[in-house]
Write an enzyme that holds these catalytic residues in place. Structure first.
Site, PDB file in Angstrom:
ATOM      1  N   LYS A 445      23.322  16.251  20.606  1.00 36.76           N
ATOM      2  CA  LYS A 445      23.228  15.064  19.907  1.00 36.76           C
ATOM      3  C   LYS A 445      22.104  15.036  18.785  1.00 36.76           C
ATOM      4  CE  LYS A 445      24.772  12.978  24.240  1.00 36.76           C
ATOM      5  NZ  LYS A 445      24.648  14.245  24.976  1.00 36.76           N
ATOM      6  N   TRP A 450      27.378  14.039  16.678  1.00 35.28           N
ATOM      7  CA  TRP A 450      27.617  15.123  18.103  1.00 35.28           C
ATOM      8  C   TRP A 450      28.056  16.596  17.141  1.00 35.28           C
ATOM      9  CZ3 TRP A 450      31.138  12.528  22.181  1.00 35.28           C
ATOM     10  CH2 TRP A 450      30.412  11.314  22.746  1.00 35.28           C
TER      11      TRP A 450
END
Length: 552
Positions: A445, A450
């Site tokens: 993250k 992501w």
């Protein structure tokens, strides 16, 4: 007229293989041991002898929702393990497959949770565990020891010890009782990568349906399993039923080879001498078969393999295809018995060229029969099937753990809104296939976005000098997390950090990944740590390298 309420129980699989394939062979050939071959008819006789011994030792049947006598087993992939796979559940007892790769303290912990009364143990390799187990697990009443080398236990313990082969040879054939299909058949524990292992049960009904669904999936192209095939499971029998193969493969009528303890030169020899055409295992097993010094001596053309437990790296797939193998991905969990998906090919894929076909085979796949699968966001809404939006895989099927033993919170977190949440991050593709991009806990993250560690691993694996790779998220003062790659070079090859970065920059220029996905650091290591099930231990890597990006 009287109505018969047919129950889906493990003994029905044994009945089928006896009536349809009575002469099909089962081979046990351990490393440094002699070859043993039984027909299914002889196997059925042995199973019933083992069942008779279990009953003589006081094993009791369970009922719906309540396990019978727990029977623990510590062994490799052996014929006797196959016998116990059938004998224990068929009398209504519960088979507890002990993960021998766990730390001794974890083995003792799982046994104290399971509370087995009977312990079957291979003393050729696990004799050192016997005294610690017996000194810490009070539920065990009998120890039945097994040996390929005619050994007897060195340690004296305070319960009666019996020789497996001597005791079963004395027995007649037991009859199996009528069981409720909801009776617990097996008890398994997760591998404990995020804490202590968690246990749960699989029922007869779930395992029979899982076996039928598995066969329904693997008869599809490109595996196309037939009763002329010879299969050698390379998933340990202590790990999620060896992916169900001791139950599903006999339904397909194949010859089965059990290799004992995994020794890769021996595995290659068995592939050649027993003419093995089908196997399954984690990526590290495929890599071991391809990279073993003896591997070039053996022809692997025609060997079909399903890879699960971790993502199939593109570089490893390329290496296998170059040897003439057919390799596809599968997916599942301990909690799901395990199989949920297989990347079989649809009829429209028949005309695909090699590279396009690989892109399908490397996907996580399509749900097998009787599996409902979704990819959902944090609110349990389905993500769009655009191949980009990441969500969590949630499933329903008849063979999922209903609960984790003694852990209501974990059960509640997994079962939300009537769906079992797997903890795996994936995308849904427009054609219905699913592709895992990470474990939810392994997604990097970075700056609120992501990064898929699996995607980076896949691309790094295509470098010709890379043997193995793991990408982890490491704390970063500015971005929260950034990717770090741990890379093992092939034997005799030299690798530098800049080699990997230049290799990835090519994919950036092609638009395969954005530039900000490039690892902040590449560390060359001699080897990667593995979990008890042969997967790369990312928790260990995060613990070791968690500070490499911290600003001084």
């Amino acid at each position: 007229m009287s109505y018969y309420d047919y129950q889906l129980t493990i003994d029905k699989i044994l009945n089928y293989i006896m009536s349809s394939y009575p002469n099909r062979e089962i081979v046990y050939w351990p490393y440094n041991g002699r070859r043993t071959m039984l027909t299914n008819t002889q196997f059925n006789h042995r199973v019933r002898q083992v069942a008779s011994l279990l009953l003589e030792l006081g094993a009791k049947r369970g009922e719906a929702g309540r396990p019978g006598t727990r029977v623990a087993v510590l062994d490799w992939n052996s014929l006797r393990y196959g016998e116990l796979y059938y004998a224990v559940p068929s009398i209504g007892a519960t088979l507890f497959t002990v993960n021998v790769r766990l730390a001794p303290q974890e083995i003792i912990y799982t046994m104290n949770v399971a509370k087995p009364e009977l312990l079957f143990i291979n003393i050729d390799d696990f004799s050192p565990l016997l005294k610690p187990i017996m000194g810490n697990v009070n539920s065990i009443k009998y120890v039945i020891y097994m040996s390929d080398e005619n050994k007897v236990p060195d340690d004296h313990v305070d319960v009666k010890m019996l020789n497996y082969y001597d005791e079963t040879a004395k027995q007649g054939e037991a009859s199996f009782p009528e069981l409720d299909e909801r009776t617990p058949a097996t008890m398994l524990f997760t591998s404990g990568t995020t804490g202590l292992p968690k246990g749960g049960i699989h029922t007869h009904r779930g395992l029979v349906l899982h076996s039928l669904a598995t066969i329904g999936a693997v008869v599809q192209p490109p595996i196309e399993l037939k009763n002329l095939d010879t299969a050698m499971p390379l998933v340990p029998m202590y790990h999620v039923h060896a992916w169900g193969m001791p139950y599903s493969l006999p339904l397909a009528g194949v010859k089965i080879v059990y290799p004992g303890k995994f020794e890769w030169g021996h595995m290659l020899r068995l592939i050649a001498e027993e003419k093995v055409t089908f196997t399954a295992g984690v990526p590290t097993i495929l890599y071991a078969l391809l990279s073993h010094p003896d591997s070039p001596k053996y022809d692997l053309r025609g060997v079909k393999m399903i890879i699960g437990g971790a993502a199939l790296p593109k570089g490893l797939l390329d290496a296998a295809v170059a040897r003439g193998m057919t390799v596809i991905s599968g997916y599942g969990l301990t909690e799901t018995a395990p199989i949920l998906t297989i990347s079989h090919l649809r009829p429209e894929h028949a005309s695909l060229d090699g590279e396009s076909r690989k892109e399908v085979e490397i996907r996580t796949g399509l749900p097998v029969p009787l599996v409902d699968l979704r990819v959902v966001d944090q609110y349990d809404n389905d993500v769009p099937p655009d191949g980009k939006t990441i969500g969590e895989i949630a499933v329903r099927s008849p063979w999922i753990f209903k609960e984790y033993m003694g852990d209501e919170e974990k059960t509640r977190n997994a079962w939300r809104n009537g769906w079992f949440h797997t903890g795996d991050a994936a995308v849904r593709l427009p054609d219905g296939y699913v592709k895992i991009v990470d474990r939810m806990k392994d997604v990097v993250k970075s700056g609120g976005e992501w990064i898929s560690s699996l995607r980076l691993e896949d691309l790094i694996s295509t470098h010709p000098s890379v043997a193995a790779v793991a990408v982890i998220g490491v704390p970063h003062d500015k971005w929260g997390e950034r990717p770090v790659a741990l890379v093992t070079p092939k034997k005799g090859q030299q690798l530098r950090e800049e080699d990997i970065i230049r290799h990835l920059e090519r994919y950036v220029s092609e638009g395969a990944i954005p530039k900000w996905w490039l690892p902040d650091k590449v560390i060359i290591v001699d080897e990667l740590p593995l979990t008890s099930t042969g997967k790369v231990d990312k928790k260990s890597l995060r613990d070791r390298y968690g500070n490499v990006l911290k600003q001084k």
